[in-house]
Design a protein around this motif. Structure first.
Motif, PDB file in Angstrom:
ATOM      1  N   ASN A 111      50.509   5.015   3.042  1.00  0.00           N
ATOM      2  CA  ASN A 111      49.193   5.637   2.928  1.00  0.00           C
ATOM      3  C   ASN A 111      48.661   5.402   1.515  1.00  0.00           C
ATOM      4  O   ASN A 111      49.339   5.706   0.529  1.00  0.00           O
ATOM      5  N   SER A 112      47.461   4.877   1.405  1.00  0.00           N
ATOM      6  CA  SER A 112      46.911   4.544   0.085  1.00  0.00           C
ATOM      7  C   SER A 112      46.769   5.767  -0.821  1.00  0.00           C
ATOM      8  O   SER A 112      46.845   5.649  -2.038  1.00  0.00           O
ATOM      9  N   GLU A 113      46.606   6.960  -0.236  1.00  0.00           N
ATOM     10  CA  GLU A 113      46.470   8.179  -1.036  1.00  0.00           C
ATOM     11  C   GLU A 113      47.799   8.652  -1.615  1.00  0.00           C
ATOM     12  O   GLU A 113      47.816   9.337  -2.637  1.00  0.00           O
ATOM     13  N   THR A 114      48.896   8.340  -0.959  1.00  0.00           N
ATOM     14  CA  THR A 114      50.180   8.927  -1.337  1.00  0.00           C
ATOM     15  C   THR A 114      51.243   7.910  -1.746  1.00  0.00           C
ATOM     16  O   THR A 114      52.361   8.288  -2.078  1.00  0.00           O
ATOM     17  N   LYS A 115      50.896   6.633  -1.737  1.00  0.00           N
ATOM     18  CA  LYS A 115      51.923   5.609  -1.953  1.00  0.00           C
ATOM     19  C   LYS A 115      52.548   5.645  -3.348  1.00  0.00           C
ATOM     20  O   LYS A 115      53.635   5.134  -3.544  1.00  0.00           O
TER      21      LYS A 115
ATOM     22  N   GLU B  16      64.844   1.547   1.456  1.00  0.00           N
ATOM     23  CA  GLU B  16      64.166   0.914   2.588  1.00  0.00           C
ATOM     24  C   GLU B  16      63.058   1.800   3.156  1.00  0.00           C
ATOM     25  O   GLU B  16      62.135   1.311   3.797  1.00  0.00           O
ATOM     26  N   PHE B  17      63.169   3.104   2.916  1.00  0.00           N
ATOM     27  CA  PHE B  17      62.147   4.036   3.385  1.00  0.00           C
ATOM     28  C   PHE B  17      61.124   4.328   2.296  1.00  0.00           C
ATOM     29  O   PHE B  17      60.181   5.074   2.521  1.00  0.00           O
ATOM     30  N   GLY B  18      61.324   3.760   1.120  1.00  0.00           N
ATOM     31  CA  GLY B  18      60.361   3.913   0.033  1.00  0.00           C
ATOM     32  C   GLY B  18      60.650   5.043  -0.923  1.00  0.00           C
ATOM     33  O   GLY B  18      59.837   5.334  -1.792  1.00  0.00           O
ATOM     34  N   ALA B  19      61.798   5.691  -0.791  1.00  0.00           N
ATOM     35  CA  ALA B  19      62.120   6.803  -1.691  1.00  0.00           C
ATOM     36  C   ALA B  19      62.484   6.284  -3.076  1.00  0.00           C
ATOM     37  O   ALA B  19      62.987   5.165  -3.234  1.00  0.00           O
ATOM     38  N   ASP B  20      62.230   7.112  -4.062  1.00  0.00           N
ATOM     39  CA  ASP B  20      62.558   6.762  -5.443  1.00  0.00           C
ATOM     40  C   ASP B  20      63.970   7.198  -5.822  1.00  0.00           C
ATOM     41  O   ASP B  20      64.494   6.780  -6.850  1.00  0.00           O
ATOM     42  N   GLY B  21      64.558   8.045  -5.010  1.00  0.00           N
ATOM     43  CA  GLY B  21      65.906   8.521  -5.281  1.00  0.00           C
ATOM     44  C   GLY B  21      66.393   9.376  -4.132  1.00  0.00           C
ATOM     45  O   GLY B  21      65.676   9.608  -3.152  1.00  0.00           O
ATOM     46  N   TYR B  22      67.626   9.840  -4.254  1.00  0.00           N
ATOM     47  CA  TYR B  22      68.193  10.716  -3.231  1.00  0.00           C
ATOM     48  C   TYR B  22      69.159  11.681  -3.880  1.00  0.00           C
ATOM     49  O   TYR B  22      69.641  11.470  -4.996  1.00  0.00           O
ATOM     50  N   LEU B  23      69.434  12.757  -3.151  1.00  0.00           N
ATOM     51  CA  LEU B  23      70.350  13.786  -3.626  1.00  0.00           C
ATOM     52  C   LEU B  23      71.114  14.314  -2.426  1.00  0.00           C
ATOM     53  O   LEU B  23      70.519  14.642  -1.398  1.00  0.00           O
TER      54      LEU B  23
ATOM     55  N   GLU C 195      64.267  15.142 -13.437  1.00  0.00           N
ATOM     56  CA  GLU C 195      63.793  14.630 -14.719  1.00  0.00           C
ATOM     57  C   GLU C 195      63.918  13.113 -14.822  1.00  0.00           C
ATOM     58  O   GLU C 195      62.992  12.431 -15.274  1.00  0.00           O
ATOM     59  N   SER C 196      65.059  12.575 -14.381  1.00  0.00           N
ATOM     60  CA  SER C 196      65.239  11.122 -14.487  1.00  0.00           C
ATOM     61  C   SER C 196      64.320  10.370 -13.522  1.00  0.00           C
ATOM     62  O   SER C 196      63.755   9.337 -13.872  1.00  0.00           O
ATOM     63  N   THR C 197      64.138  10.915 -12.320  1.00  0.00           N
ATOM     64  CA  THR C 197      63.295  10.238 -11.343  1.00  0.00           C
ATOM     65  C   THR C 197      61.824  10.335 -11.734  1.00  0.00           C
ATOM     66  O   THR C 197      61.078   9.359 -11.602  1.00  0.00           O
ATOM     67  N   LEU C 198      61.388  11.476 -12.247  1.00  0.00           N
ATOM     68  CA  LEU C 198      60.015  11.596 -12.718  1.00  0.00           C
ATOM     69  C   LEU C 198      59.752  10.599 -13.842  1.00  0.00           C
ATOM     70  O   LEU C 198      58.688   9.992 -13.890  1.00  0.00           O
ATOM     71  N   GLY C 199      60.736  10.416 -14.723  1.00  0.00           N
ATOM     72  CA  GLY C 199      60.583   9.433 -15.805  1.00  0.00           C
ATOM     73  C   GLY C 199      60.413   8.033 -15.272  1.00  0.00           C
ATOM     74  O   GLY C 199      59.564   7.262 -15.743  1.00  0.00           O
ATOM     75  N   LYS C 200      61.194   7.675 -14.262  1.00  0.00           N
ATOM     76  CA  LYS C 200      61.094   6.337 -13.660  1.00  0.00           C
ATOM     77  C   LYS C 200      59.754   6.162 -12.946  1.00  0.00           C
ATOM     78  O   LYS C 200      59.157   5.091 -12.989  1.00  0.00           O
ATOM     79  N   CYS C 201      59.302   7.213 -12.257  1.00  0.00           N
ATOM     80  CA  CYS C 201      58.051   7.128 -11.510  1.00  0.00           C
ATOM     81  C   CYS C 201      56.860   6.942 -12.453  1.00  0.00           C
ATOM     82  O   CYS C 201      55.911   6.250 -12.116  1.00  0.00           O
ATOM     83  N   LYS C 202      56.916   7.565 -13.591  1.00  0.00           N
ATOM     84  CA  LYS C 202      55.811   7.441 -14.553  1.00  0.00           C
ATOM     85  C   LYS C 202      55.741   6.031 -15.125  1.00  0.00           C
ATOM     86  O   LYS C 202      54.692   5.594 -15.581  1.00  0.00           O
ATOM     87  N   ASP C 203      56.877   5.332 -15.089  1.00  0.00           N
ATOM     88  CA  ASP C 203      56.917   3.960 -15.605  1.00  0.00           C
ATOM     89  C   ASP C 203      56.432   2.936 -14.582  1.00  0.00           C
ATOM     90  O   ASP C 203      56.330   1.761 -14.891  1.00  0.00           O
ATOM     91  N   LYS C 204      56.175   3.363 -13.339  1.00  0.00           N
ATOM     92  CA  LYS C 204      55.742   2.432 -12.277  1.00  0.00           C
ATOM     93  C   LYS C 204      54.416   1.803 -12.630  1.00  0.00           C
ATOM     94  O   LYS C 204      53.527   2.383 -13.131  1.00  0.00           O
TER      95      LYS C 204
END
Length: 123
Positions: free
Chosen positions: A70-74, A93-100, A114-123
């Protein structure tokens, strides 16, 4: 302050995570279902979604895939959560940035956020 949307059908887990994360300075909103997520996302504008894989009658991995398509949430930062490690192996494969994996210690959750938010901001 980062905003986190928790999508999990366990009220107890929602309440515990909301209390913990709010004390850590996050704004937290919870929902039990992946249905009607777009209006919630539009209202909250979350920085991250913690998404359970097994929701009642829904597959969080497929919800993740739909959000990515979805272009709004990708561009949302999404972490899949499950008590079944094998269901998390293909999280990318499902597009997740991480798992727990459940159960998890709260400090581990905080580190993952914290680590995943940091990676996402670098996208």
């Amino acid at each position: 302050m980062s905003k986190i949307l928790i999508v999990d059908d366990s009220k107890e887990l929602q309440e515990a995570l909301q209390l913990f994360l709010t004390k850590k300075g996050y704004e937290v909103l919870c929902t039990e279902s992946g249905k009607n997520l777009l209006p919630i996302i539009r209202e909250l504008l979350p920085d991250m979604i913690l998404l359970d894989v097994f929701l009642q009658g829904e597959d969080g991995r497929e919800i993740c895939r739909e959000l990515r398509n979805n272009s709004e949430t990708k561009y949302l930062c999404i972490v899949l959560i499950s008590g079944s490690p094998k269901d998390l192996l293909l999280y990318k494969e499902f597009g997740a940035d991480g798992y727990l994996e459940k159960p998890f210690a709260l400090p581990v959750l905080l580190d993952k956020i914290e680590s995943t938010l940091g990676k996402c901001k670098d996208k």
